[in-house]
Every structure is written in C-alpha cells, then in structure tokens.
Design an enzyme around this catalytic site. Structure first.
Site, PDB file in Angstrom:
ATOM      1  N   HIS A 409      44.789  37.668  43.859  1.00  0.00           N
ATOM      2  CA  HIS A 409      43.642  37.679  42.947  1.00  0.00           C
ATOM      3  C   HIS A 409      42.756  38.909  43.121  1.00  0.00           C
ATOM      4  CE1 HIS A 409      41.351  36.030  39.829  1.00  0.00           C
ATOM      5  NE2 HIS A 409      41.275  34.773  40.216  1.00  0.00           N
ATOM      6  N   ASP A 413      44.371  39.009  37.752  1.00  0.00           N
ATOM      7  CA  ASP A 413      43.516  37.932  37.280  1.00  0.00           C
ATOM      8  C   ASP A 413      44.347  36.880  36.548  1.00  0.00           C
ATOM      9  OD1 ASP A 413      41.132  39.020  38.284  1.00  0.00           O
ATOM     10  OD2 ASP A 413      40.940  40.339  36.545  1.00  0.00           O
TER      11      ASP A 413
END
Length: 436
Positions: A409, A413
């Site tokens: 992350h 995304d």
C-alpha cells in the site's frame, strides 16, 4: 618512476558504470599495493577499489558522486621504483575478493563463536547505535547470509565515510562473535511498550531450522515489516479455460512435446495484465519507485524438502504459450530435483502462488520482496452458478476460482490493485483461442 593509471575495474557482466562514493586517500598520500583507495557504488553492490601498485597518489581525476565507466581512469599513481606493475587480471582477482562469498568466514563458525560468548559479555557490551542507518546492498546481503537484523547492524561500530558501515566492519564484528547480538539498550519510556510476556512454549521435540527455512523465515518477516500489506479478492469463471485445456492438452503435447498445465495459462494471462498496468511491475528504493522494463513472472514452488522457492519465467510477455510451457516445465522439473541455478530463481518482478494446488479456496500471500504485489490462485471448483442471458437466467455448472492479490500500500492503492486483479480475472474468463 613510471606513472600508473588507476582504472575502474570490471565488476560484473551487467555492470558498465559506477558512482564514486568517497576516496580513502588524498593526493600525495603513500599507498601499498592492494590497499583500498576508494569506494564505488553500483546498482548491485558497493565495492572497494584497490591500488594496483605501491606508490604515491599523484593526481585524483574523479570526485564523489561522479558516475564513471568501467575502464575509465580514476587517478594517477607514481609507482615506486622497485615496484612491478600489476596486471589487469590481478585487479580482477582482487575484485573477486570483494564478494562476501569469498570471505574466510562462514555462518557455521560464526555461530560456534557466538555460542562461546558468555552472558556477562553481552551485558557489559557498550551499545553504540549508528546514526547513519543507510546500509548498502552488499551489507544487506551479508546481513541476510548471517541472519543479522537491521537492529543488530545499527550496533556495529562503523568506520566508513560519514559513519557508513563497511564490509570489513561487519566481518570483524562476526569474527568477534557478534557481541552485540543480544545486547539491549535501555528503553525510553515513551509511547507503547511491547510487554515482556513469559509465554509457555510447551514441551516437545526441538527441530532445528535448516538454512533455507531460516532464510524463508527472515524474508517473510522482513516483507511484512517493510510493506503494509492489503489483500483484494475476486471470483473468476474459468469454464472456458478449463474446457479449452481439456480439449487441447493431448494435441499440445503431441505437437510441442510439452505438458500443458494451468500454470503456463496463468503466467501468460498475468503477464498481459502486468503489461496493461505497468505500475504493478515496480519496486521501492527509499523515496523512489523503480519501474521495471522486463516482466519476469515468479512461480512460488514447493520443494521436496517442504521448503519454498520461486523459479522465474523471464520476459514472459514476449513468449508464446508453448515457450512459456516449456520454460515452466523445465523449471518445475529442476525444482523437484534440486537442480535450479541462481539465475533461474532471481530477478522476478511479479509472483504467482498457486495455493489451489493444495486444495485451498484462496490465500493471503506475503509479497516477495522487492516486488510490490503477489497473486494467489485458489482451487478450481465446479459450482452451480446463475448465468444471465437475454432470454432469462439459467443455472449452470461452472468452473470457478477465487483470486487474491496482496499489494504494497506504499505504492499500490486500492484502485490500481483492484483494477489489475479484475483485469487478470477478465483474461482468465475471456478465453477464446483456436484449438491445436
């Protein structure tokens, strides 16, 4: 007295240039043959460049942070009158000595030395946390080979430029028995403190990890510590793929002499999806993102010993299905017979883990560093599914699979990860190709 040119030596097949880190000497300094005179950095390792002869540094031609080519002159050395000039091959031999694999130290001996260190010596060892926490790729590789954590690296006295840790510092520390391995600093009472739980480990047979299992354990912990993992899931209808493979696997083997398993079909589809979403094919280097040009698909594979290895299909996006199948079968056979070479298990940019092989519906795989995503394919199961048609809904028996994507992350995304995963499923589902 002759003037000798100090040139940047060859440091590997794929390395054509290096960046000057710092000089250990100045103009006018006396140097001895094989004495380290400067440090250089490549995209793989940091290396020390030795003096080819005894003499005096007459002129330094390049400076820190400059990029130089292999064979470029770095400095002029005024050789001593009784000094014979070293040949280029001697420089190459010295270069080979820079590899930690050649060092006259091995993990087994260091473990024995470590066990001889008394608990009192650990308690009395003075911790000296390094302020410079940058560790070169070479230092990180040595640490990985000897199972030294980043916290322990930070305790090793550093003698390099601006407090940087050098290879010689690490090997000296290992020879001393790693006195700071269990030394603990006095914790600052700020924020959350990890409780010192006295867990009951129970009784049973002690089974020592082999070297590969230790490396796997270190790699998994490092990956979870490095990358904030997020996992997304989709369901794919593989009925068309299953039917096509069942109808063509015999003809495929007769035509090309290769088994047609599901793995080549998965690799082909994933490579196409990676090409559609190139930011999945990256790695993180500090505050920079490295976008990889090659699409090299790793296949998590279980070894006969029960350990795990990741053979790599290089340039998968540029290969035909028969080429991928041949590559996959060859790697799988070598893995089963423990005959994989180093270059066949390195350089992957994206990894597939087929957890369905063991009957698992789905998985939450751990990212294979330094990649930023990994795909898990579950078992293919027949289920009754509601299919929508223009003349109404129908219940049909379909071959279904769950796909899961774990991604980093920091750079991937939800939109990118979810879109990529959906594209993989689309390629699995929209399987329309001619028969053999």
């Amino acid at each position: 007295m002759p003037n000798i040119e100090l040139v940047l030596p060859k440091m590997g097949e794929s390395i054509s240039e290096a960046t000057i880190i710092n000089w250990s000497v100045s103009e006018g300094d006396q140097v001895q043959q094989d004495e380290t005179v400067l440090e250089v950095a490549t995209d793989k390792v940091d290396s020390e460049v030795p003096a080819p002869v005894n003499g005096i540094i007459k002129e330094i031609l390049v400076h820190p942070d400059e990029v130089v080519k292999v064979g470029q002159v770095l400095a002029i050395i005024e050789a001593s009158s009784d000094q014979s000039v070293a040949t280029t091959s001697s420089s190459d031999k010295k270069e080979e000595k820079q590899s930690p694999k050649k060092a006259n130290i091995n993990p087994a001996k260091s473990v024995l030395k470590k066990q001889k260190i008394s608990s009192s010596s650990n308690k009395s060892y003075t911790l000296n946390e390094n302020q410079n926490t940058y560790f070169s790729p070479l230092i990180q590789q040595i640490a990985k080979d000897y199972h030294i954590s980043f916290e322990e690296l930070a305790r090793i006295p550093a003698t390099g430029h601006e407090g940087r840790l050098k290879k010689s510092d690490v090997f000296k520390y290992i020879e001393e028995g790693r006195p700071a391995q269990f030394a603990q600093p006095v914790p600052e009472q700020t924020g959350f403190q990890v409780p010192d739980l006295k867990l009951d480990k129970g009784k049973g047979k002690i089974v020592e990890m082999d070297r590969m299992r230790q490396m796997i354990a270190d790699h998994m912990v490092y990956s979870k510590h490095t990358s904030p993992h997020v996992t997304a899931y989709v369901e794919a209808d593989l009925t068309e793929m299953v039917n096509w493979r069942n109808a063509n696997k015999k003809a495929f083997q007769e035509k090309y002499g290769e088994r047609l398993t599901f793995t080549p079909l998965f690799v082909e589809a994933v490579a196409k999806a990676v090409k559609d979403f190139p930011m999945i094919n990256v790695s993180v280097d500090g505050k920079n993102i490295i976008a990889k040009e090659d699409i090299n698909i790793g296949m998590a594979t279980a070894l006969p010993s029960g350990n795990l290895i990741v053979p790599v299909v290089n340039n998968a996006d540029k290969k035909s299905l028969q080429e991928i199948a041949a590559n996959v079968n060859d790697l799988a056979d070598k893995a089963r017979n423990n005959k994989l070479k180093h270059d066949e298990t390195s350089g992957s940019t994206f990894t597939i883990s087929n957890v369905g092989t063991f009957g698992s519906l789905m998985g939450t795989p751990i990212i294979n560093q330094p990649e930023v995503a990994i795909l898990a394919t579950g078992i293919i199961k027949k289920r009754a599914e509601v299919m929508e048609y223009e003349d109404g809904d129908k219940i049909e028996i379909r071959s279904m699979m769950y796909l899961s994507l774990s991604f980093d992350h920091r750079v991937v995304d939800g939109f990118l990860g979810g879109s990529f995963l959906r594209r993989v499923a689309d390629y699995f589902e929209d399987f329309d190709r001619p028969n053999y």
